[in-house]
Design a protein around this motif. Structure first.
Motif, PDB file in Angstrom:
ATOM      1  N   ILE A  90       1.727   7.497  -3.984  1.00 58.75           N
ATOM      2  CA  ILE A  90       0.308   7.161  -4.133  1.00 58.75           C
ATOM      3  C   ILE A  90       0.176   5.655  -4.012  1.00 58.75           C
ATOM      4  O   ILE A  90       0.770   4.898  -4.780  1.00 58.75           O
ATOM      5  CB  ILE A  90      -0.242   7.647  -5.490  1.00 58.75           C
ATOM      6  CG1 ILE A  90      -0.117   9.173  -5.593  1.00 58.75           C
ATOM      7  CG2 ILE A  90      -1.695   7.184  -5.662  1.00 58.75           C
ATOM      8  CD1 ILE A  90      -0.490   9.727  -6.951  1.00 58.75           C
ATOM      9  N   ARG A  91      -0.596   5.239  -3.060  1.00 60.82           N
ATOM     10  CA  ARG A  91      -0.863   3.804  -2.885  1.00 60.82           C
ATOM     11  C   ARG A  91      -2.288   3.551  -3.337  1.00 60.82           C
ATOM     12  O   ARG A  91      -3.236   4.001  -2.717  1.00 60.82           O
ATOM     13  CB  ARG A  91      -0.656   3.402  -1.434  1.00 60.82           C
ATOM     14  CG  ARG A  91       0.781   3.648  -1.044  1.00 60.82           C
ATOM     15  CD  ARG A  91       1.132   3.082   0.260  1.00 60.82           C
ATOM     16  NE  ARG A  91       2.529   3.448   0.534  1.00 60.82           N
ATOM     17  CZ  ARG A  91       3.186   3.025   1.548  1.00 60.82           C
ATOM     18  NH1 ARG A  91       2.629   2.233   2.414  1.00 60.82           N
ATOM     19  NH2 ARG A  91       4.440   3.394   1.723  1.00 60.82           N
ATOM     20  N   ARG A  92      -2.409   2.831  -4.396  1.00 54.01           N
ATOM     21  CA  ARG A  92      -3.717   2.574  -4.998  1.00 54.01           C
ATOM     22  C   ARG A  92      -4.542   1.625  -4.142  1.00 54.01           C
ATOM     23  O   ARG A  92      -4.013   0.710  -3.503  1.00 54.01           O
ATOM     24  CB  ARG A  92      -3.541   1.992  -6.397  1.00 54.01           C
ATOM     25  CG  ARG A  92      -2.744   2.865  -7.342  1.00 54.01           C
ATOM     26  CD  ARG A  92      -3.529   4.095  -7.729  1.00 54.01           C
ATOM     27  NE  ARG A  92      -2.718   4.943  -8.616  1.00 54.01           N
ATOM     28  CZ  ARG A  92      -2.983   6.191  -8.856  1.00 54.01           C
ATOM     29  NH1 ARG A  92      -4.024   6.769  -8.301  1.00 54.01           N
ATOM     30  NH2 ARG A  92      -2.208   6.908  -9.657  1.00 54.01           N
ATOM     31  N   SER A  93      -5.846   1.850  -4.173  1.00 53.99           N
ATOM     32  CA  SER A  93      -6.773   0.992  -3.441  1.00 53.99           C
ATOM     33  C   SER A  93      -6.536  -0.465  -3.806  1.00 53.99           C
ATOM     34  O   SER A  93      -6.414  -0.805  -4.984  1.00 53.99           O
ATOM     35  CB  SER A  93      -8.214   1.397  -3.784  1.00 53.99           C
ATOM     36  OG  SER A  93      -9.125   0.549  -3.150  1.00 53.99           O
ATOM     37  N   GLY A  94      -6.428  -1.311  -2.814  1.00 57.25           N
ATOM     38  CA  GLY A  94      -6.223  -2.733  -3.037  1.00 57.25           C
ATOM     39  C   GLY A  94      -4.776  -3.129  -3.253  1.00 57.25           C
ATOM     40  O   GLY A  94      -4.486  -4.311  -3.427  1.00 57.25           O
ATOM     41  N   SER A  95      -3.846  -2.164  -3.232  1.00 58.62           N
ATOM     42  CA  SER A  95      -2.442  -2.497  -3.482  1.00 58.62           C
ATOM     43  C   SER A  95      -1.744  -3.093  -2.254  1.00 58.62           C
ATOM     44  O   SER A  95      -0.716  -3.748  -2.395  1.00 58.62           O
ATOM     45  CB  SER A  95      -1.679  -1.264  -3.969  1.00 58.62           C
ATOM     46  OG  SER A  95      -1.609  -0.289  -2.954  1.00 58.62           O
ATOM     47  N   ALA A  96      -2.284  -2.866  -1.081  1.00 64.47           N
ATOM     48  CA  ALA A  96      -1.713  -3.451   0.140  1.00 64.47           C
ATOM     49  C   ALA A  96      -2.716  -4.447   0.705  1.00 64.47           C
ATOM     50  O   ALA A  96      -3.884  -4.112   0.903  1.00 64.47           O
ATOM     51  CB  ALA A  96      -1.420  -2.359   1.165  1.00 64.47           C
ATOM     52  N   PRO A  97      -2.302  -5.667   0.957  1.00 61.92           N
ATOM     53  CA  PRO A  97      -3.243  -6.667   1.462  1.00 61.92           C
ATOM     54  C   PRO A  97      -3.686  -6.389   2.892  1.00 61.92           C
ATOM     55  O   PRO A  97      -2.933  -5.789   3.678  1.00 61.92           O
ATOM     56  CB  PRO A  97      -2.433  -7.968   1.396  1.00 61.92           C
ATOM     57  CG  PRO A  97      -1.016  -7.535   1.490  1.00 61.92           C
ATOM     58  CD  PRO A  97      -0.947  -6.194   0.817  1.00 61.92           C
ATOM     59  N   SER A  98      -4.903  -6.798   3.210  1.00 60.20           N
ATOM     60  CA  SER A  98      -5.352  -6.754   4.599  1.00 60.20           C
ATOM     61  C   SER A  98      -4.460  -7.694   5.405  1.00 60.20           C
ATOM     62  O   SER A  98      -3.972  -8.697   4.876  1.00 60.20           O
ATOM     63  CB  SER A  98      -6.804  -7.220   4.716  1.00 60.20           C
ATOM     64  OG  SER A  98      -7.664  -6.351   4.019  1.00 60.20           O
ATOM     65  N   ARG A  99      -4.253  -7.334   6.655  1.00 58.79           N
ATOM     66  CA  ARG A  99      -3.435  -8.208   7.503  1.00 58.79           C
ATOM     67  C   ARG A  99      -4.184  -8.501   8.799  1.00 58.79           C
ATOM     68  O   ARG A  99      -4.894  -7.647   9.330  1.00 58.79           O
ATOM     69  CB  ARG A  99      -2.078  -7.558   7.790  1.00 58.79           C
ATOM     70  CG  ARG A  99      -2.169  -6.227   8.489  1.00 58.79           C
ATOM     71  CD  ARG A  99      -0.809  -5.551   8.614  1.00 58.79           C
ATOM     72  NE  ARG A  99      -0.967  -4.304   9.352  1.00 58.79           N
ATOM     73  CZ  ARG A  99      -0.304  -3.197   9.114  1.00 58.79           C
ATOM     74  NH1 ARG A  99       0.587  -3.152   8.153  1.00 58.79           N
ATOM     75  NH2 ARG A  99      -0.515  -2.119   9.833  1.00 58.79           N
ATOM     76  N   ARG A 100      -4.034  -9.727   9.256  1.00 58.34           N
ATOM     77  CA  ARG A 100      -4.651 -10.103  10.523  1.00 58.34           C
ATOM     78  C   ARG A 100      -3.862  -9.430  11.640  1.00 58.34           C
ATOM     79  O   ARG A 100      -2.631  -9.442  11.639  1.00 58.34           O
ATOM     80  CB  ARG A 100      -4.644 -11.621  10.712  1.00 58.34           C
ATOM     81  CG  ARG A 100      -5.414 -12.060  11.957  1.00 58.34           C
ATOM     82  CD  ARG A 100      -5.524 -13.569  12.067  1.00 58.34           C
ATOM     83  NE  ARG A 100      -6.406 -14.149  11.082  1.00 58.34           N
ATOM     84  CZ  ARG A 100      -7.726 -14.180  11.157  1.00 58.34           C
ATOM     85  NH1 ARG A 100      -8.339 -13.616  12.168  1.00 58.34           N
ATOM     86  NH2 ARG A 100      -8.440 -14.767  10.218  1.00 58.34           N
ATOM     87  N   ALA A 101      -4.574  -8.826  12.585  1.00 58.69           N
ATOM     88  CA  ALA A 101      -3.916  -8.171  13.714  1.00 58.69           C
ATOM     89  C   ALA A 101      -3.233  -9.231  14.579  1.00 58.69           C
ATOM     90  O   ALA A 101      -3.748 -10.350  14.728  1.00 58.69           O
ATOM     91  CB  ALA A 101      -4.941  -7.389  14.527  1.00 58.69           C
ATOM     92  N   PRO A 102      -2.078  -8.915  15.156  1.00 61.07           N
ATOM     93  CA  PRO A 102      -1.329  -9.893  15.952  1.00 61.07           C
ATOM     94  C   PRO A 102      -2.116 -10.385  17.167  1.00 61.07           C
ATOM     95  O   PRO A 102      -2.625  -9.584  17.947  1.00 61.07           O
ATOM     96  CB  PRO A 102      -0.082  -9.122  16.401  1.00 61.07           C
ATOM     97  CG  PRO A 102      -0.018  -7.910  15.547  1.00 61.07           C
ATOM     98  CD  PRO A 102      -1.407  -7.623  15.074  1.00 61.07           C
ATOM     99  N   SER A 103      -2.199 -11.697  17.331  1.00 68.14           N
ATOM    100  CA  SER A 103      -2.989 -12.281  18.417  1.00 68.14           C
ATOM    101  C   SER A 103      -2.422 -11.959  19.796  1.00 68.14           C
ATOM    102  O   SER A 103      -3.143 -12.039  20.786  1.00 68.14           O
ATOM    103  CB  SER A 103      -3.109 -13.798  18.240  1.00 68.14           C
ATOM    104  OG  SER A 103      -1.820 -14.389  18.249  1.00 68.14           O
ATOM    105  N   GLU A 104      -1.155 -11.555  19.877  1.00 70.10           N
ATOM    106  CA  GLU A 104      -0.620 -11.201  21.195  1.00 70.10           C
ATOM    107  C   GLU A 104      -1.125  -9.844  21.676  1.00 70.10           C
ATOM    108  O   GLU A 104      -0.966  -9.500  22.843  1.00 70.10           O
ATOM    109  CB  GLU A 104       0.917 -11.253  21.232  1.00 70.10           C
ATOM    110  CG  GLU A 104       1.615 -10.281  20.321  1.00 70.10           C
ATOM    111  CD  GLU A 104       1.996 -10.890  18.976  1.00 70.10           C
ATOM    112  OE1 GLU A 104       3.000 -10.424  18.412  1.00 70.10           O
ATOM    113  OE2 GLU A 104       1.320 -11.793  18.467  1.00 70.10           O
ATOM    114  N   TYR A 105      -1.777  -9.058  20.796  1.00 67.85           N
ATOM    115  CA  TYR A 105      -2.291  -7.741  21.168  1.00 67.85           C
ATOM    116  C   TYR A 105      -3.810  -7.626  21.078  1.00 67.85           C
ATOM    117  O   TYR A 105      -4.359  -6.590  21.436  1.00 67.85           O
ATOM    118  CB  TYR A 105      -1.678  -6.657  20.271  1.00 67.85           C
ATOM    119  CG  TYR A 105      -0.178  -6.642  20.230  1.00 67.85           C
ATOM    120  CD1 TYR A 105       0.583  -6.847  21.375  1.00 67.85           C
ATOM    121  CD2 TYR A 105       0.493  -6.419  19.037  1.00 67.85           C
ATOM    122  CE1 TYR A 105       1.966  -6.824  21.327  1.00 67.85           C
ATOM    123  CE2 TYR A 105       1.881  -6.388  18.984  1.00 67.85           C
ATOM    124  CZ  TYR A 105       2.613  -6.592  20.131  1.00 67.85           C
ATOM    125  OH  TYR A 105       3.980  -6.560  20.076  1.00 67.85           O
TER     126      TYR A 105
END
Length: 137
Positions: A3-18
């Motif tokens: 179970i991964r709780r809401s907010g437990s994983a940070p948002s990540r910027r998508a790679p600029s090469e893609y």
């Protein structure tokens, strides 16, 4: 069970090469083998988009906010809106992203084949992106 709780994983910027423009990803699931499913919430700022790419086992997109664009190679750009679900067949070259003046958020669901869920290709040129989308509904 994991179970991964809401907010437990940070948002990540998508790679600029893609991607072109500002794109953020919030992971939903990257299942460990033997499972292959991958899913992510992707938020595109106005004008942001993916590079051309393919998926070895296909991809489903489900638009949850804003207004976007999608194009299969050789076909006209199509508008996409909240509630739309799009199936992209395995190996189908395509791109997707936000409209020039409106952000768009979708859920992307795809599977990895031998650990690879996408083959990233060249950026979508401004000329390709600016082509007029077909009217929707």
């Amino acid at each position: 069970m994991d179970i991964r709780r809401s907010g437990s994983a940070p948002s990540r910027r998508a790679p600029s090469e893609y991607f072109t423009g500002s794109v953020w990803q919030d992971p939903i699931i990257e299942a460990e083998a033997p499972a292959r499913v991958r899913s992510v919430i992707v938020r595109f700022d106005p004008g942001a988009r993916t590079n051309w790419h393919t998926h070895p086992l296909g991809q489903t997109l489900h638009v949850i906010a804003g207004s976007g664009l999608i194009q299969k190679e050789g076909e006209p750009i199509q508008p996409i809106n909240p509630g739309d679900s799009i199936w992209i067949a395995p190996g189908e070259k395509h791109w997707h992203g936000a409209r020039p003046d409106t952000g768009m958020t979708h859920i992307a669901i795809h599977e990895a084949l031998d650990g690879i869920s996408a083959e990233w290709l060249e950026p979508v040129s401004d000329e390709e992106y600016s082509a007029s989308p077909r009217s929707h509904r």
